[in-house]
Design an enzyme around this catalytic site. Structure first.
Site, PDB file in Angstrom:
ATOM      1  N   HIS A 157     -22.278 -28.432 -23.810  1.00  0.00           N
ATOM      2  CA  HIS A 157     -21.627 -27.714 -22.715  1.00  0.00           C
ATOM      3  C   HIS A 157     -21.627 -26.201 -22.922  1.00  0.00           C
ATOM      4  CE1 HIS A 157     -20.419 -31.783 -21.683  1.00  0.00           C
ATOM      5  NE2 HIS A 157     -20.281 -31.322 -20.455  1.00  0.00           N
ATOM      6  N   CYS A 160     -37.900 -23.630 -13.447  1.00  0.00           N
ATOM      7  CA  CYS A 160     -37.187 -23.411 -14.703  1.00  0.00           C
ATOM      8  C   CYS A 160     -36.680 -21.976 -14.868  1.00  0.00           C
ATOM      9  CB  CYS A 160     -38.064 -23.794 -15.887  1.00  0.00           C
ATOM     10  SG  CYS A 160     -38.419 -25.559 -15.943  1.00  0.00           S
ATOM     11  N   GLU A 220     -35.513 -33.348 -22.356  1.00  0.00           N
ATOM     12  CA  GLU A 220     -34.707 -32.733 -21.301  1.00  0.00           C
ATOM     13  C   GLU A 220     -34.498 -33.700 -20.139  1.00  0.00           C
ATOM     14  OE1 GLU A 220     -35.918 -28.038 -21.659  1.00  0.00           O
ATOM     15  OE2 GLU A 220     -37.042 -29.284 -20.277  1.00  0.00           O
ATOM     16  N   HIS A 240     -30.212 -23.893 -14.553  1.00  0.00           N
ATOM     17  CA  HIS A 240     -30.149 -25.346 -14.389  1.00  0.00           C
ATOM     18  C   HIS A 240     -29.680 -25.974 -15.693  1.00  0.00           C
ATOM     19  CE1 HIS A 240     -34.110 -24.611 -16.155  1.00  0.00           C
ATOM     20  NE2 HIS A 240     -34.123 -25.885 -16.543  1.00  0.00           N
ATOM     21  N   HIS A 293     -29.466 -29.766 -18.296  1.00  0.00           N
ATOM     22  CA  HIS A 293     -30.078 -31.025 -18.707  1.00  0.00           C
ATOM     23  C   HIS A 293     -29.078 -31.825 -19.534  1.00  0.00           C
ATOM     24  CE1 HIS A 293     -34.116 -29.722 -17.604  1.00  0.00           C
ATOM     25  NE2 HIS A 293     -33.933 -28.607 -18.287  1.00  0.00           N
TER      26      HIS A 293
END
Length: 117
Positions: free
Chosen positions: A69, A25, A107, A29, A31
């Site tokens: 986004h 994490c 997530e 990244h 989700h």
């Protein structure tokens, strides 16, 4: 007690840079998040609702505008953990709808965090 809930979806990136470098994490990244807001009331209003689901459209607008986004590290002033996000969305919702009793954030399909005072 009557309870209703509504689900909202958005996609975003984040990283938890305070974690050790070898923690997955800590890397950038993303989700596909799910947010579920729950409202509760001991009695129904005159229309037979806890609250009209249509009134919750303001949360969709907020999520779409501020979170979808986006890079969550740029949006939130706290680490962008699911737990912190659940509290953030709870506080935002509770300020608008006093019947809000909990918010859950996912997530991944197998993980959920919940804030319920």
């Amino acid at each position: 007690m009557y309870r209703i809930s509504k689900e909202f979806h958005f996609s975003a990136s984040h990283q938890l840079g305070h974690l050790p470098a070898d923690h997955q994490c800590a890397r950038l990244h993303g989700h596909n998040y799910i947010v579920v807001v729950e409202l509760a009331a001991p009695a129904l209003n005159g229309d037979g609702f806890v609250r009209d689901y249509h009134e919750l459209a303001a949360l969709k607008t907020y999520i779409d505008t501020a979170f979808d986004h986006r890079h969550l590290n740029d949006v939130l002033e706290m680490p962008s953990t699911a737990e912190n996000m659940a509290r953030h969305f709870f506080d935002w919702c509770r300020a608008r709808w006093p019947e809000v009793s909990a918010v859950k954030v996912s997530e991944t399909p197998k993980t959920w965090a919940e804030y319920r005072p």
